[in-house]
Design a protein around this motif. Structure first.
Motif, PDB file in Angstrom:
ATOM      1  N   MET A 123       0.871  -1.220   0.070  1.00  0.00           N
ATOM      2  CA  MET A 123       0.015  -0.038   0.070  1.00  0.00           C
ATOM      3  C   MET A 123       0.835   1.194   0.014  1.00  0.00           C
ATOM      4  N   PRO A 124       0.625   2.365  -0.927  1.00  0.00           N
ATOM      5  CA  PRO A 124       1.487   3.453  -0.966  1.00  0.00           C
ATOM      6  C   PRO A 124       1.224   4.126   0.582  1.00  0.00           C
ATOM      7  N   ARG A 125       2.210   4.835   0.972  1.00  0.00           N
ATOM      8  CA  ARG A 125       2.191   5.634   2.053  1.00  0.00           C
ATOM      9  C   ARG A 125       1.944   7.105   1.824  1.00  0.00           C
ATOM     10  N   ARG A 126       1.553   7.756   2.836  1.00  0.00           N
ATOM     11  CA  ARG A 126       1.359   9.260   2.619  1.00  0.00           C
ATOM     12  C   ARG A 126       2.341  10.059   3.644  1.00  0.00           C
ATOM     13  N   TYR A 127       2.749  11.311   2.768  1.00  0.00           N
ATOM     14  CA  TYR A 127       3.809  12.102   3.437  1.00  0.00           C
ATOM     15  C   TYR A 127       3.287  13.446   3.236  1.00  0.00           C
ATOM     16  N   LEU A 128       3.242  14.101   4.453  1.00  0.00           N
ATOM     17  CA  LEU A 128       2.976  15.689   4.370  1.00  0.00           C
ATOM     18  C   LEU A 128       4.108  16.634   4.478  1.00  0.00           C
ATOM     19  N   PHE A 129       4.307  17.509   3.421  1.00  0.00           N
ATOM     20  CA  PHE A 129       5.330  18.494   3.535  1.00  0.00           C
ATOM     21  C   PHE A 129       4.473  19.751   4.364  1.00  0.00           C
ATOM     22  N   TYR A 130       4.859  20.087   5.273  1.00  0.00           N
ATOM     23  CA  TYR A 130       4.531  21.335   6.131  1.00  0.00           C
ATOM     24  C   TYR A 130       5.450  22.477   5.856  1.00  0.00           C
ATOM     25  N   VAL A 131       4.992  23.604   5.158  1.00  0.00           N
ATOM     26  CA  VAL A 131       6.188  24.650   4.617  1.00  0.00           C
ATOM     27  C   VAL A 131       5.697  25.909   5.149  1.00  0.00           C
ATOM     28  N   GLU A 132       6.450  26.925   5.455  1.00  0.00           N
ATOM     29  CA  GLU A 132       6.207  28.243   5.786  1.00  0.00           C
ATOM     30  C   GLU A 132       6.995  29.046   4.832  1.00  0.00           C
ATOM     31  N   GLN A 133       8.268  28.769   4.559  1.00  0.00           N
ATOM     32  CA  GLN A 133       9.060  29.675   3.759  1.00  0.00           C
ATOM     33  C   GLN A 133       9.322  29.316   2.202  1.00  0.00           C
ATOM     34  N   ASN A 134       9.609  29.955   1.403  1.00  0.00           N
ATOM     35  CA  ASN A 134       9.896  29.584  -0.117  1.00  0.00           C
ATOM     36  C   ASN A 134      10.918  28.664  -0.331  1.00  0.00           C
ATOM     37  N   TYR A 135      11.856  28.761   0.622  1.00  0.00           N
ATOM     38  CA  TYR A 135      13.229  27.706   0.242  1.00  0.00           C
ATOM     39  C   TYR A 135      12.741  26.365   0.344  1.00  0.00           C
ATOM     40  N   CYS A 136      11.525  26.128   1.000  1.00  0.00           N
ATOM     41  CA  CYS A 136      11.172  24.575   1.326  1.00  0.00           C
ATOM     42  C   CYS A 136      10.899  24.121  -0.103  1.00  0.00           C
ATOM     43  N   TYR A 137      10.481  24.769  -1.189  1.00  0.00           N
ATOM     44  CA  TYR A 137      10.375  24.159  -2.444  1.00  0.00           C
ATOM     45  C   TYR A 137      11.623  23.402  -2.928  1.00  0.00           C
ATOM     46  N   GLY A 138      12.628  23.902  -2.781  1.00  0.00           N
ATOM     47  CA  GLY A 138      14.037  23.184  -3.200  1.00  0.00           C
ATOM     48  C   GLY A 138      14.424  22.091  -2.321  1.00  0.00           C
ATOM     49  N   ILE A 139      14.094  22.502  -1.088  1.00  0.00           N
ATOM     50  CA  ILE A 139      14.551  21.302  -0.189  1.00  0.00           C
ATOM     51  C   ILE A 139      13.711  19.886  -0.145  1.00  0.00           C
ATOM     52  N   LEU A 140      12.425  20.113  -0.610  1.00  0.00           N
ATOM     53  CA  LEU A 140      11.448  19.253  -0.524  1.00  0.00           C
ATOM     54  C   LEU A 140      11.201  18.335  -1.965  1.00  0.00           C
ATOM     55  N   ARG A 141      11.414  19.038  -2.858  1.00  0.00           N
ATOM     56  CA  ARG A 141      11.057  18.362  -4.075  1.00  0.00           C
ATOM     57  C   ARG A 141      11.951  17.232  -4.461  1.00  0.00           C
ATOM     58  N   PRO A 142      13.253  17.113  -4.375  1.00  0.00           N
ATOM     59  CA  PRO A 142      14.117  16.042  -4.567  1.00  0.00           C
ATOM     60  C   PRO A 142      13.138  15.059  -3.600  1.00  0.00           C
ATOM     61  N   ILE A 143      12.948  15.253  -2.354  1.00  0.00           N
ATOM     62  CA  ILE A 143      12.171  14.014  -1.528  1.00  0.00           C
ATOM     63  C   ILE A 143      10.981  13.660  -2.294  1.00  0.00           C
ATOM     64  N   GLN A 144      10.195  14.503  -2.736  1.00  0.00           N
ATOM     65  CA  GLN A 144       8.904  14.158  -3.416  1.00  0.00           C
ATOM     66  C   GLN A 144       9.124  13.319  -4.652  1.00  0.00           C
ATOM     67  N   ASN A 145      10.206  13.697  -5.466  1.00  0.00           N
ATOM     68  CA  ASN A 145      10.500  13.146  -6.662  1.00  0.00           C
ATOM     69  C   ASN A 145      10.737  11.375  -6.087  1.00  0.00           C
ATOM     70  N   VAL A 146      11.446  11.327  -5.188  1.00  0.00           N
ATOM     71  CA  VAL A 146      11.848   9.744  -4.802  1.00  0.00           C
ATOM     72  C   VAL A 146      10.390   9.233  -4.306  1.00  0.00           C
ATOM     73  N   LEU A 147       9.628   9.747  -3.613  1.00  0.00           N
ATOM     74  CA  LEU A 147       8.430   9.155  -3.011  1.00  0.00           C
ATOM     75  C   LEU A 147       7.458   8.928  -4.161  1.00  0.00           C
ATOM     76  N   ARG A 148       7.305   9.777  -5.195  1.00  0.00           N
ATOM     77  CA  ARG A 148       6.368   9.483  -6.232  1.00  0.00           C
ATOM     78  C   ARG A 148       7.064   8.398  -7.176  1.00  0.00           C
ATOM     79  N   SER A 149       8.252   8.235  -7.300  1.00  0.00           N
ATOM     80  CA  SER A 149       8.877   7.193  -8.232  1.00  0.00           C
ATOM     81  C   SER A 149       8.566   5.924  -7.705  1.00  0.00           C
ATOM     82  N   ARG A 150       8.254   5.795  -6.242  1.00  0.00           N
ATOM     83  CA  ARG A 150       8.069   4.457  -5.799  1.00  0.00           C
ATOM     84  C   ARG A 150       6.595   4.213  -5.470  1.00  0.00           C
TER      85      ARG A 150
END
Length: 352
Positions: free
Chosen positions: A1-28
């Motif tokens: 079963m796929p798992r769910r991961y939430l990104f809690y973000v308050e600043q614009n620099y979060c895009y660059g930090i979390l998108r590489p993680i998002q790419n890996v999570l989506r790929s699996r």
């Protein structure tokens, strides 16, 4: 079963930090959702296909297994283990009231702290042993994965590129103090300048630099720094964690009145010394480059571009083991109440 991961973000620099993680999570095959909070975050940066929640109630109903945060605060009432993914490399900035380095402030809100190298891991593991209610995993910093995995390419330039990054703090900011120096160097030297300001930099400062824009100087807007780091030959900065990011690429940094200058920096105290220091940095002095290499080993030894994978692996281990082996976190009633008030969510406090 796929798992769910939430990104809690308050600043614009979060895009660059979390998108590489998002790419890996989506790929699996896993699911990812973002919960932007506060007025400082630009919601216009989301891409097509990214799931974005408008209110914390949606995140709670979605019931993620983990909440990943490139910041210092996270509400305890959102389901899932709480993972602090550092929002920057170690910096020498200290809290005024007690002199504690900001990189080592622990607020009793997270179950797992991700560190990027020995110079943060050692201290955080000591703190974890003392507290007993969180774990630590050294994984590297996901934001830097594109610099090491080959997905970015350096742009060609007509001459040496100077990347000037200035923090906004009136006490530390170099930009207001170095305008005349930069203007003179733009006129005298065949260097290419790329200037990026902190979003909180006063317009009175940024407008002066924009007026210099031309063939040799460009002010770069936005929160993405990776291409600038890759393109530049030398960085000019003051006191900011981005200094460490640049040095990881085995490049020299000139700092202006850094709070705690290190051997891998060429620190100057007067504006008149900036030009000669930049010229020296472009020659890559052997003693400076040796210090740069040592700093990289201590700060971020991971150069395989797979830090995102390690963050996910560490998170999944704690998801699977549960939190029963950890002590209860501090109640933090006042802090949690403030977050509830800010998010307009007033249910009972969680037991953990």
């Amino acid at each position: 079963m796929p798992r769910r991961y939430l990104f809690y973000v308050e600043q614009n620099y979060c895009y660059g930090i979390l998108r590489p993680i998002q790419n890996v999570l989506r790929s699996r095959g896993d699911e990812v959702a973002w919960l932007p909070v506060g007025d400082a975050f630009d919601r216009g940066g989301f891409e097509a296909g990214e799931r974005v929640f408008d209110h914390v109630r949606e995140a709670i109903a979605w019931s993620p297994c983990a909440v990943m945060v490139p910041g210092n605060f996270v509400p305890g009432f959102i389901p899932g283990i709480k993972v602090m993914v550092t929002h920057g490399l170690i910096s020498e900035k200290r809290r005024k009231k007690d002199g504690v380095i900001y990189s080592f402030i622990e607020r009793g809100l997270f179950d797992l702290y991700i560190t990027h190298g020995p110079n943060t891991t050692t201290r955080w593991r000591q703190m974890a042993d003392e507290a007993g209610y969180f774990e630590v995993a050294e994984c590297g910093w996901p934001k830097l994965d594109p610099l090491f995995d080959g997905s970015l390419r350096r742009n060609a330039s007509a001459g040496p590129v100077i990347y000037f990054a200035s923090t906004f703090s009136p006490r530390l900011a170099a930009a207001p103090r170095l305008f005349d120096t930069v203007a003179r160097l733009v006129a005298e030297r065949d260097w290419q300048w790329r200037i990026q300001f902190h979003p909180k930099m006063p317009a009175a400062v940024t407008d002066r630099y924009r007026a210099l824009s031309g063939d040799r100087l460009r002010v770069v807007d936005g929160h993405d720094t990776l291409q600038l780091l890759l393109d530049a030959d030398v960085m000019l900065c003051d006191t900011s964690s981005i200094i460490s990011e640049f040095a990881l690429l085995q490049k020299p940094v000139v700092t202006y009145r850094n709070l705690s200058p290190r051997p891998y920096m060429i620190d100057v105290r007067e504006p008149s010394a900036v030009g000669p220091a930049l010229a020296r940095a472009l020659q890559r002095p052997p003693e400076v480059m040796r210090a740069v290499a040592e700093h990289a080993r201590e700060t971020h030894p991971w150069t395989d571009g797979r830090s995102s994978e390690r963050v996910i692996e560490a998170t999944d281990r704690l998801v699977e083991s549960g939190l029963g082996h950890l002590r209860p976190k501090p109640r933090n009633r006042i802090r949690h109440w403030k977050m509830r008030r800010a998010l307009r969510y007033y249910r009972l406090f969680p037991t953990r």
